[in-house]
Design a protein around this motif. Structure first.
Motif, PDB file in Angstrom:
ATOM      1  N   PHE A  12     -85.112 -31.466  15.612  1.00  0.00           N
ATOM      2  CA  PHE A  12     -86.046 -30.513  15.032  1.00  0.00           C
ATOM      3  C   PHE A  12     -86.076 -29.233  15.866  1.00  0.00           C
ATOM      4  O   PHE A  12     -86.026 -28.126  15.328  1.00  0.00           O
ATOM      5  N   ASP A  13     -86.175 -29.361  17.183  1.00  0.00           N
ATOM      6  CA  ASP A  13     -86.198 -28.189  18.060  1.00  0.00           C
ATOM      7  C   ASP A  13     -84.936 -27.347  17.904  1.00  0.00           C
ATOM      8  O   ASP A  13     -85.008 -26.113  17.834  1.00  0.00           O
ATOM      9  N   GLU A  14     -83.787 -27.998  17.822  1.00  0.00           N
ATOM     10  CA  GLU A  14     -82.525 -27.274  17.647  1.00  0.00           C
ATOM     11  C   GLU A  14     -82.492 -26.554  16.300  1.00  0.00           C
ATOM     12  O   GLU A  14     -82.091 -25.392  16.216  1.00  0.00           O
ATOM     13  N   ALA A  15     -82.910 -27.236  15.244  1.00  0.00           N
ATOM     14  CA  ALA A  15     -82.892 -26.637  13.906  1.00  0.00           C
ATOM     15  C   ALA A  15     -83.873 -25.477  13.823  1.00  0.00           C
ATOM     16  O   ALA A  15     -83.557 -24.426  13.245  1.00  0.00           O
ATOM     17  N   PHE A  16     -85.059 -25.640  14.400  1.00  0.00           N
ATOM     18  CA  PHE A  16     -86.053 -24.576  14.359  1.00  0.00           C
ATOM     19  C   PHE A  16     -85.576 -23.355  15.142  1.00  0.00           C
ATOM     20  O   PHE A  16     -85.701 -22.218  14.687  1.00  0.00           O
ATOM     21  N   ALA A  18     -82.460 -22.477  15.728  1.00  0.00           N
ATOM     22  CA  ALA A  18     -81.384 -21.851  14.948  1.00  0.00           C
ATOM     23  C   ALA A  18     -81.957 -21.061  13.777  1.00  0.00           C
ATOM     24  O   ALA A  18     -81.495 -19.946  13.478  1.00  0.00           O
ATOM     25  N   HIS A  19     -82.959 -21.601  13.116  1.00  0.00           N
ATOM     26  CA  HIS A  19     -83.596 -20.909  11.995  1.00  0.00           C
ATOM     27  C   HIS A  19     -84.222 -19.598  12.456  1.00  0.00           C
ATOM     28  O   HIS A  19     -84.071 -18.555  11.816  1.00  0.00           O
ATOM     29  N   MET A  20     -84.948 -19.639  13.575  1.00  0.00           N
ATOM     30  CA  MET A  20     -85.601 -18.425  14.075  1.00  0.00           C
ATOM     31  C   MET A  20     -84.572 -17.386  14.506  1.00  0.00           C
ATOM     32  O   MET A  20     -84.745 -16.192  14.261  1.00  0.00           O
ATOM     33  N   CYS A  21     -83.488 -17.803  15.121  1.00  0.00           N
ATOM     34  CA  CYS A  21     -82.423 -16.865  15.498  1.00  0.00           C
ATOM     35  C   CYS A  21     -81.831 -16.203  14.259  1.00  0.00           C
ATOM     36  O   CYS A  21     -81.584 -14.990  14.252  1.00  0.00           O
ATOM     37  N   ASN A  22     -81.616 -16.974  13.223  1.00  0.00           N
ATOM     38  CA  ASN A  22     -81.075 -16.431  11.985  1.00  0.00           C
ATOM     39  C   ASN A  22     -82.060 -15.460  11.342  1.00  0.00           C
ATOM     40  O   ASN A  22     -81.673 -14.392  10.850  1.00  0.00           O
TER      41      ASN A  22
END
Length: 57
Positions: A12-16, A18-22
């Motif tokens: 979850f931390d990795e996906a979140f 990555a989402h915020m960076c995008n």
């Protein structure tokens, strides 16, 4: 009670992250006036959706 495993929390931390960076990458293409206009539009849209209640399809 349901809880994420340690591996699930890491995922979850990795996906979140990555989402915020995008999201930052996409918004970086807007000038300040465009960013302000987009914020106003999305805020108005969100308020309307909140007041709409359940979808009737």
């Amino acid at each position: 009670m349901v809880a994420l495993t340690d591996a699930g929390l890491r995922l979850f931390d990795e996906a979140f992250t990555a989402h915020m960076c995008n999201e930052h990458r996409l918004l970086s293409h807007l000038d300040p006036g465009e960013a302000t206009a987009l914020e106003a539009l999305l805020t108005a849209w969100h308020r309307r959706l909140e007041g709409a209640g359940p979808s009737r399809t």
